[in-house]
Design an enzyme around this catalytic site. Structure first.
Site, short mmCIF file in Angstrom:
data_model
loop_
_atom_site.label_atom_id
_atom_site.label_comp_id
_atom_site.label_asym_id
_atom_site.label_seq_id
_atom_site.Cartn_x
_atom_site.Cartn_y
_atom_site.Cartn_z
N HIS A 146 37.72 87.39 30.72
CA HIS A 146 38.97 87.59 31.44
C HIS A 146 38.65 87.82 32.90
O HIS A 146 37.67 88.48 33.22
CB HIS A 146 39.74 88.80 30.87
N GLU A 161 43.85 86.52 23.33
CA GLU A 161 44.08 85.32 22.53
C GLU A 161 43.40 85.35 21.16
O GLU A 161 43.82 84.65 20.25
CB GLU A 161 43.63 84.08 23.30
N1 ACO Z 1 32.60 81.71 27.03
C1 ACO Z 1 31.45 81.43 27.64
N2 ACO Z 1 31.19 81.71 28.93
C2 ACO Z 1 32.17 82.30 29.62
C3 ACO Z 1 33.41 82.65 29.05
C4 ACO Z 1 33.61 82.33 27.71
N3 ACO Z 1 34.75 82.61 27.08
N4 ACO Z 1 34.18 83.23 29.99
C5 ACO Z 1 33.46 83.24 31.11
N5 ACO Z 1 32.23 82.70 30.87
C6 ACO Z 1 31.15 82.56 31.82
C7 ACO Z 1 31.31 81.35 32.71
O1 ACO Z 1 30.73 80.20 32.16
C8 ACO Z 1 30.59 81.80 33.94
O2 ACO Z 1 29.21 81.71 33.74
P1 ACO Z 1 28.24 81.17 34.92
O3 ACO Z 1 28.46 82.08 36.08
O4 ACO Z 1 26.90 81.26 34.30
O5 ACO Z 1 28.71 79.79 35.21
C9 ACO Z 1 30.91 83.29 34.01
O6 ACO Z 1 31.15 83.69 32.67
C10 ACO Z 1 32.13 83.62 34.84
O7 ACO Z 1 33.15 82.74 34.49
P2 ACO Z 1 34.35 82.39 35.40
O8 ACO Z 1 34.86 81.04 35.01
O9 ACO Z 1 34.02 82.61 36.84
O10 ACO Z 1 35.36 83.48 34.99
P3 ACO Z 1 36.88 83.42 35.28
O11 ACO Z 1 37.29 84.76 35.68
O12 ACO Z 1 37.21 82.32 36.22
O13 ACO Z 1 37.45 82.98 33.86
C11 ACO Z 1 38.59 82.82 31.86
C12 ACO Z 1 38.31 83.69 33.09
C13 ACO Z 1 39.16 81.48 32.30
C14 ACO Z 1 39.59 83.52 30.95
C15 ACO Z 1 37.25 82.59 31.10
O14 ACO Z 1 36.71 83.82 30.67
C16 ACO Z 1 37.41 81.64 29.93
O15 ACO Z 1 37.31 80.43 30.13
N6 ACO Z 1 37.63 82.15 28.67
C17 ACO Z 1 37.85 81.30 27.54
C18 ACO Z 1 39.29 80.81 27.50
C19 ACO Z 1 40.25 81.91 27.11
O16 ACO Z 1 40.01 82.69 26.19
N7 ACO Z 1 41.39 81.95 27.82
C20 ACO Z 1 42.46 82.94 27.61
C21 ACO Z 1 42.41 84.03 28.65
S1 ACO Z 1 43.64 85.29 28.38
C22 ACO Z 1 45.07 84.58 28.98
O17 ACO Z 1 45.06 83.84 29.91
C23 ACO Z 1 46.33 84.84 28.30
#
Ligand code: ACO
Length: 357
Positions: free
Chosen positions: A244, A299
């Site tokens: 998140h 989620e």
């Molecule tokens: N699985 C694997 N790696 C992840 C995940 C995940 N669920 N979430 C973040 N990371 C990693 C990224 O790959 C990144 O790694 P890196 O720096 O080595 O490239 C690092 O953690 C940071 O990720 P960001 O994309 O910068 O984090 P951001 O804050 O932009 O993303 C998000 C937040 C989009 C929710 C992300 O955690 C994600 O994609 N989760 C999976 C999808 C999900 O569950 N979405 C629902 C969110 S809740 C809602 O919106 C209602």
């Protein structure tokens, strides 16, 4: 001048509606903690709280309940034209189309109209046919009834009501921010809500719960959990239901929804398996992304709760929209009342100015 990628950490506006405390793992809606809020008020009560001082019915849960019941009846007229496109549009695209049929000139207050239309359209999309709403019921009970064709039991109705209340508002998430940008141009609430829904449909935001179940299905059995998760992360995939932008600890909504699933007559094996996947996922993420602090988000248990209620995966995101619509509308009203045009700057990194030849 540097841009903040993804507006990470940027405070874009002030709001009186909700606060996401990412370090403390708390969600506060108008001064009330999530766990105290949802059980006591239910969806209509939370909508009334969000709309207080902003729009008709605000502060009065009974008025909101009556207004939404009338709006569901009004929305039934949108169904036939929407379903005419069912053959070639995905469920969330159909919902977008159905809501787009609402005109800006509709006389009913638009927050009622939108929040009443969403459950009627979602149920029709799931069933492929119109089911008349029952104005005597609240939103959750009527949505379940329209989805099934008959009334659900009190425990299931309460569980869906808790879900809708839990997801009703959540600070400046991507879809809410989108709604506020559109509202800031004075384009109107219906355009703002449609834009918000378009943002919600992405798998990084509200589109995640279906893929959470796909992940559980793909893992299949306890013996596969570790290897499957390791392989997914090694391939660069994201684990749906984890991570998140704001929460650096477990999302408090996950706890509310986990407790809610446990009130239902669910397959205990499925729940235990999901719990094991979740625990291993958090562990594996901590190892493969050190320092990132990735935990469970809303989620994961949304998926299990909606599955336990027998709601088809195809309308999971639409069901999320039924709840979040209340928050989008509140933010639009707050933006229209207090806000200015949202128009940030960009940092130009294109080619330097060339002299004309
Ligand atoms: N699985 C694997 N790696 C992840 C995940 C995940 N669920 N979430 C973040 N990371 C990693 C990224 O790959 C990144 O790694 P890196 O720096 O080595 O490239 C690092 O953690 C940071 O990720 P960001 O994309 O910068 O984090 P951001 O804050 O932009 O993303 C998000 C937040 C989009 C929710 C992300 O955690 C994600 O994609 N989760 C999976 C999808 C999900 O569950 N979405 C629902 C969110 S809740 C809602 O919106 C209602």
């Amino acid at each position: 001048m540097n841009a903040r990628s993804g507006l990470d950490g940027v405070i874009a506006a002030e709001t009186t509606l909700s606060h996401v405390d990412g370090e403390g793992g708390r969600l506060i809606v108008r001064g009330i903690e999530l766990r105290d809020l949802v059980a006591a008020r239910g969806f209509e009560g939370v909508a009334a709280l969000l709309w207080e001082g902003l729009g008709e019915g605000g502060g009065d849960a009974d008025a909101v309940r009556a207004g939404l019941a009338a709006a569901r009846e009004r929305a039934a007229a949108l169904v036939p034209a929407m379903l005419a496109d069912a053959g070639h549009l995905a469920p969330i695209e159909l919902l977008r189309l159905g809501l787009a049929r609402l005109g800006d000139g509709e006389p009913m207050p638009h927050h009622y109209l939108l929040c009443g239309a969403a459950p009627v359209l979602v149920a029709a999309i799931a069933r492929g046919a119109a089911v008349a709403p029952d104005p005597a019921l609240g939103t959750a009970a009527d949505l379940l009834r329209m989805l099934r064709g008959h009334r659900a039991g009190a425990v299931e109705e309460k569980a869906l009501d808790t879900y809708l209340a839990t997801v009703a508002d959540h600070g400046f998430n991507a879809s809410t921010f989108t709604a506020r940008v559109v509202a800031s141009t004075k384009a109107g609430m219906i355009s703002a809500a449609l834009a918000a829904l378009s943002a919600l449909k992405g798998p990084l935001h509200g589109g995640a719960p279906g893929p959470v179940l796909d992940m559980l299905d793909a893992i299949g059995a306890p013996a596969n959990v570790g290897p499957w998760l390791e392989a997914a992360l090694a391939s660069g995939a994201r684990l749906m239901g984890f991570g998140h932008r704001v929460y650096k600890v477990r999302d408090p909504r996950a706890d509310v929804l986990k407790a809610t699933v446990e009130t239902l007559p669910v397959d205990q094996g499925r729940l235990a398996f999901a719990g094991e996947v979740a625990a291993r996922a958090v562990e594996t993420l901590a190892r493969s992304k050190p320092g990132r602090r990735l935990d469970m988000n809303v989620e994961f248990y949304t998926a299990l709760l909606l599955e336990a209620l027998g709601i088809p995966r195809a309308v999971f995101t639409g069901t999320f929209a039924v709840g979040r619509m209340a928050g989008w509308c509140a933010h639009v009203m707050e933006q229209e009342r207090d806000g200015r045009l949202i128009r940030p700057l960009s940092a130009y990194v294109g080619p330097e100015v060339k002299r004309a030849a």
